[in-house]
Design an enzyme around this catalytic site. Structure first.
Site, short mmCIF file in Angstrom:
data_model
loop_
_atom_site.label_atom_id
_atom_site.label_comp_id
_atom_site.label_asym_id
_atom_site.label_seq_id
_atom_site.Cartn_x
_atom_site.Cartn_y
_atom_site.Cartn_z
N ASP A 63 -36.88 -31.24 56.06
CA ASP A 63 -36.32 -30.05 55.22
C ASP A 63 -35.32 -30.74 54.14
O ASP A 63 -34.89 -29.84 53.44
CB ASP A 63 -35.65 -29.03 56.35
CG ASP A 63 -34.60 -29.66 57.05
OD1 ASP A 63 -34.33 -30.89 56.82
OD2 ASP A 63 -33.94 -28.98 57.90
N GLU A 199 -28.87 -39.16 64.48
CA GLU A 199 -28.39 -39.36 63.07
C GLU A 199 -26.98 -39.25 63.12
O GLU A 199 -26.11 -38.29 64.03
CB GLU A 199 -28.85 -38.04 62.28
CG GLU A 199 -28.31 -38.11 61.04
CD GLU A 199 -28.80 -37.18 59.94
OE1 GLU A 199 -28.53 -37.15 58.57
OE2 GLU A 199 -29.71 -36.30 60.24
#
Length: 303
Positions: A63, A199
């Site tokens: 995205d 992340e």
């Protein structure tokens, strides 16, 4: 050769070596064998084909395209239909890599049934081989697994949660935060996730989670101890218009190369150096014999 053509009659024709398709179980086997997993984001046919032919194991239709392709300030604006569009383009290019589609913000934040229905669209309409969701959504992961849809989890710095986090900040920097992240990772794996993106977390936390999970971890800003690594395509090639994050390594300056090529093209056009006579089409000799000079207007005049 057209960009849409693959050489030969099969995907192995150019090398003579059969191509083994990467699957979610194959990623688990790579972890078991200690073989690092290479992953990269992908958004269109040409770049995806190059990445696939370069041997990348996992291509994520991220995205992040909201920012690097569509020019938004963050990932929240991209829609399901836009993600489907790009996933289709990527899937057409790929022969070997595992194609994973990001579920955009809002597509799985309501009921579990809504999340499953949207995930089905990515598999059925766009050809995705797995979907990625952010956060410790254990119930949804379990439902997707029961629906035969492979899932990649995503913990730590989750960009769709930037407003809650107060920006893009490294996560799990305290003992309590690290323990919560570890518990969430174990819960996602137990629910059926096939892999987990970590992340923006400290290396030590990512290393401990990686050691305890049976499923592979894919790091981005999580240190070298994860089972694999992923970068954004545009970051790797310096095709962004912002300073790179700490964890980004730029392997080429494609931005400067492309800009220079375009400037050179513009200059050649302005100086009438392009196209040359060799780059132009010509009448057959017999036809030229019956036609006079071609005036600047481009209208042919009979002799």
């Amino acid at each position: 050769m057209s960009v849409t053509n693959f050489p030969g009659s099969s995907s192995a024709a150019s090398t003579g070596i059969p191509i083994t398709k990467v699957t979610v179980p194959a990623l688990a086997e790579m972890k078991r064998q200690g073989k690092p997993i290479s992953a990269l984001t992908a958004y269109d046919y040409s770049s995806s084909r190059l990445a696939d032919e370069a041997g990348i194991d996992l291509l994520l239709v991220g995205d992040s395209l909201a920012m690097v392709v569509l020019g938004h300030d963050n990932t929240l604006a991209v829609t399901v239909d836009e993600m489907l569009h790009h996933t289709r383009a990527v899937r057409r290019a790929v022969r070997r890599a595992l194609v994973v589609a990001d579920m955009p913000f809002g597509s799985y934040h309501g009921t579990v049934a809504d999340g499953v229905a949207n995930a089905v669209r990515f598999v059925k309409e766009a050809g995705a081989e797995a979907v990625k969701i952010e956060g410790p959504r254990v119930e949804l992961v379990r439902a997707l697994t029961e629906a035969e849809i492979p899932v990649v989890g995503h913990l730590g710095l989750t960009p769709q949660s930037l407003h809650r986090m107060g920006g893009y900040r490294v996560q799990a920097r305290t003992a309590d935060g690290a323990m919560r992240l570890k518990a969430d990772a174990l819960a996602l794996a137990e629910a059926g996730a096939g892999a987990l993106v970590l992340e923006g977390v400290p290396r030590e936390v990512a290393a401990e989670i990686t050691a305890e999970l049976a499923i592979p971890t894919i790091g981005i800003g999580a240190g070298p101890d994860c089972d694999g690594q992923i970068l954004v395509f545009h970051d790797l090639l310096n095709l962004t218009f912002a300073p790179a994050a700490k964890f980004v390594r730029r392997y080429a300056d494609a931005g400067s190369l492309i800009r220079s090529a375009i400037e050179h093209y513009r200059e050649d056009v302005e100086h009438r150096a392009f196209p040359s006579d060799e780059e132009s089409y010509h009448l057959p000799e017999a036809a030229r014999a019956t036609i006079g000079a071609v005036p600047k207007t481009g209208v042919l005049r009979k002799a």
